[in-house]
Enzyme design. Structure first.
Site, short mmCIF file in Angstrom:
data_model
loop_
_atom_site.label_atom_id
_atom_site.label_comp_id
_atom_site.label_asym_id
_atom_site.label_seq_id
_atom_site.Cartn_x
_atom_site.Cartn_y
_atom_site.Cartn_z
N ASP A 16 -7.56 -5.51 -2.86
CA ASP A 16 -6.46 -4.75 -3.43
C ASP A 16 -5.30 -4.78 -2.44
O ASP A 16 -5.49 -5.08 -1.25
CB ASP A 16 -6.94 -3.32 -3.69
N LEU A 17 -4.10 -4.45 -2.90
CA LEU A 17 -2.93 -4.49 -2.01
C LEU A 17 -2.59 -3.11 -1.45
O LEU A 17 -2.90 -2.81 -0.29
CB LEU A 17 -1.73 -5.08 -2.76
N ASP A 18 -1.98 -2.24 -2.26
CA ASP A 18 -1.54 -0.93 -1.77
C ASP A 18 -2.73 -0.06 -1.41
O ASP A 18 -3.62 0.18 -2.22
CB ASP A 18 -0.69 -0.23 -2.84
N ASP A 194 -9.02 0.93 -2.93
CA ASP A 194 -8.95 2.33 -2.51
C ASP A 194 -8.74 3.32 -3.65
O ASP A 194 -8.82 4.52 -3.43
CB ASP A 194 -7.80 2.51 -1.51
#
Length: 249
Positions: A16-18, A194
């Site tokens: 995932d990124l953010d 997250d």
């Protein structure tokens, strides 16, 4: 607790990124990926034989800008977009539907509220209230009304955000799609994320016999956990270093 991985070359990495690759910022346009993280991703890509992809809620164009100069296989808007390792683009048919009237209605209702950020995406609009947490109920009501009025829409709640998105593929679907293609095919998947929007990806990875990693607290389907982004990055750096050591022997 994070898993023990003795040979990253047998795995495919999905991140995932953010909140996972990058630190969450108060505004989505303020997020940055620092040089050390770019270096880490490049080392992981090489260690995994290019079997590294980013799976995010962001548009692919935004992901590319944040990860520049790296250009990785990537999925955007929670699975509505995907670019495979060969550079081919795949989009859910629904992603081309017009959201203009939905966006205009949201802007008319909450667009002038200081601190509420309306993020336009391909096939989605995100309503961020991180700077105005007291407006959570109002933002939820706006999102729910939009979804009621358009049966082709769904709501994806996240960390201080409600995303109104066209129905289509999700993060689990795109991980399954990547896993059928080179260089991901034949490898056990690892996915780290997250947010609640990552739970479908955890379920897919678990079903594929892979390693699912939740970053942070809260109940999850993930089978492993990193306390925070820093612990995850330390673990990823160890994987890259172990691979470099093995190649040097």
């Amino acid at each position: 607790m994070l898993p023990n991985v003795d040979d990253i070359g047998r795995f495919a990495l999905f991140l995932d990124l953010d909140g996972t690759v990058a630190e969450i910022a108060e505004r989505p346009d303020a997020v940055q990926v620092d040089a050390a993280t770019i270096t880490l991703l490049d080392a992981l890509r090489r260690a995994a034989g290019d079997a590294l992809a980013v799976v995010s809620g962001r548009d692919i164009t935004v992901i590319d800008a944040l990860l520049s100069p790296l250009t990785l296989p990537v999925a955007g808007v929670h699975g509505l977009q995907r670019r495979d390792a060969a550079g081919r683009m795949h989009r859910s048919a629904e992603a081309s539907a017009d959201l203009g009237s939905v966006i205009r209605a949201i802007e008319a209702e909450v667009g002038r509220e200081p601190g509420v950020i309306i993020e336009h995406k391909t096939g989605a609009v995100a309503l961020h209230y991180r700077l105005r947490p007291e407006l959570e109920a109002k933002c939820r009501s706006i999102a729910e009304r939009a979804a009621r009025e358009r049966p082709d829409l769904e709501i994806l709640p996240g960390k201080m955000v409600f995303e109104i998105r066209l129905q289509g593929g999700d993060k689990g679907d795109v991980i399954e799609a990547f896993s059928k293609e080179a260089p991901f095919r034949g490898r056990r998947p690892i996915f780290a994320g997250d947010d609640v929007t990552d739970e479908v990806a955890f379920a897919a990875v678990n079903a594929l016999g892979g390693l699912s990693i939740k970053v942070g607290r809260n109940a999850t389907l993930a089978r492993y956990r990193a306390a925070d982004r820093r612990e995850l990055h330390q673990w990823l750096a160890e994987l890259a270093r172990a691979s470099q050591t093995e190649r040097a022997r």
